[in-house]
Design an enzyme around this catalytic site. Structure first.
Site, PDB file in Angstrom:
ATOM      1  N   HIS A 185      51.802  15.925 -99.869  1.00 40.12           N
ATOM      2  CA  HIS A 185      52.180  14.797 -99.026  1.00 40.12           C
ATOM      3  C   HIS A 185      51.117  13.714 -99.088  1.00 40.12           C
ATOM      4  O   HIS A 185      49.922  13.998 -99.180  1.00 40.12           O
ATOM      5  CB  HIS A 185      52.355  15.260 -97.567  1.00 40.12           C
ATOM      6  N   TYR A 192      51.686  12.459 -87.048  1.00 39.82           N
ATOM      7  CA  TYR A 192      52.450  13.587 -87.577  1.00 39.82           C
ATOM      8  C   TYR A 192      52.200  14.870 -86.814  1.00 39.82           C
ATOM      9  O   TYR A 192      51.134  15.112 -86.291  1.00 39.82           O
ATOM     10  CB  TYR A 192      52.218  13.788 -89.072  1.00 39.82           C
ATOM     11  N   ARG A 199      46.452   7.727 -98.894  1.00 38.37           N
ATOM     12  CA  ARG A 199      45.967   9.029 -98.439  1.00 38.37           C
ATOM     13  C   ARG A 199      46.848  10.097 -99.077  1.00 38.37           C
ATOM     14  O   ARG A 199      48.051  10.083 -98.919  1.00 38.37           O
ATOM     15  CB  ARG A 199      46.021   9.130 -96.919  1.00 38.37           C
ATOM     16  N   LYS A 254      37.216  12.039-102.297  1.00 40.09           N
ATOM     17  CA  LYS A 254      37.908  13.312-102.536  1.00 40.09           C
ATOM     18  C   LYS A 254      39.199  13.099-103.323  1.00 40.09           C
ATOM     19  O   LYS A 254      39.494  13.845-104.259  1.00 40.09           O
ATOM     20  CB  LYS A 254      38.202  13.975-101.187  1.00 40.09           C
ATOM     21  N   ASP A 255      39.981  12.077-102.961  1.00 36.37           N
ATOM     22  CA  ASP A 255      41.238  11.819-103.654  1.00 36.37           C
ATOM     23  C   ASP A 255      41.018  11.236-105.054  1.00 36.37           C
ATOM     24  O   ASP A 255      41.784  11.523-105.974  1.00 36.37           O
ATOM     25  CB  ASP A 255      42.134  10.902-102.830  1.00 36.37           C
ATOM     26  N   GLN A 263      50.251  21.313 -83.780  1.00 36.81           N
ATOM     27  CA  GLN A 263      49.158  20.347 -83.890  1.00 36.81           C
ATOM     28  C   GLN A 263      49.739  18.967 -84.146  1.00 36.81           C
ATOM     29  O   GLN A 263      50.640  18.814 -84.965  1.00 36.81           O
ATOM     30  CB  GLN A 263      48.242  20.752 -85.050  1.00 36.81           C
ATOM     31  N   GLU A 281      64.556   8.724 -78.620  1.00 33.70           N
ATOM     32  CA  GLU A 281      64.055  10.091 -78.570  1.00 33.70           C
ATOM     33  C   GLU A 281      63.378  10.361 -79.917  1.00 33.70           C
ATOM     34  O   GLU A 281      64.043  10.369 -80.950  1.00 33.70           O
ATOM     35  CB  GLU A 281      65.255  11.013 -78.368  1.00 33.70           C
TER      36      GLU A 281
END
Length: 185
Positions: A119, A132, A59, A169-170, A47, A28
């Site tokens: 995160h 996620y 990431r 971007k990172d 979402q 589960e």
């Protein structure tokens, strides 16, 4: 399901009960009632997101701020990652501290990350498919983040610097000191 609270209050490692036999396995992956027992409230996920990445991809570190902040329940359905949560809740005694957990298709662990956390993850297998659930929708204007290789955070992504693959971007994301100065005013 076994729930292990990390050193960061409200951030849990979830280990499912897996039933295996000669045909394969069953577990589960989500149960609203069990999550309510663990968290003390019933999260409403609105979402689901999924990404696939190759070895060395890092990431993060990302979050959404303010009314658009998100709690996340993350897991890996193929491969393995080092998943990282950084506490940036202004009043938290563990502000600026992080946890890193290996999530993989083999261990079937999940990490619940409450609102108010940065995160990110690094891919430590050839490829990884990352899944996620979020309790709030995406809002571009609420994006915030920190460079994942910031020296003040000193996160061990288990990838050597020459093998890391970061988005543009990172690569240019703010330092943690700048994030802290902006958010702790």
């Amino acid at each position: 399901m076994n729930a292990i609270e990390t050193k960061l209050k409200g951030c849990f490692i979830l280990e499912p009960t897996v039933f295996e036999d000669e045909r394969g396995y069953f577990f589960e992956s989500y149960n609203e009632n069990k999550m309510e027992q663990i968290l003390g409230y019933k999260p409403t996920f609105v979402q689901d997101n999924q990404s696939k990445s190759s070895y060395g991809v890092v990431r993060g570190l990302h979050m959404q701020a303010g009314e658009h902040s998100q709690a996340k329940l993350v897991r890996v359905v193929e491969g393995a990652v080092i998943d990282v949560a950084v506490d940036v809740r202004p009043e938290s005694p563990t502000y600026g501290e992080s946890v890193a957990v290996e999530l993989s298709a083999d261990n079937k662990r999940q990490l619940f990350i409450p609102r108010g956390f940065l995160h990110g993850f690094s891919v430590i297998s050839d490829t990884a498919t990352f899944f996620y659930k979020c309790d709030n929708g995406y809002n571009k204007e609420s994006e915030d983040g920190v460079n994942p290789i910031d020296v003040d955070l000193n996160i061990d992504w288990q990838i050597s610097a020459d093998k890391m693959l970061l988005s543009e971007k990172d690569k240019v994301a703010q330092a943690f000191a700048d994030f802290k100065a902006k958010n702790l005013k």
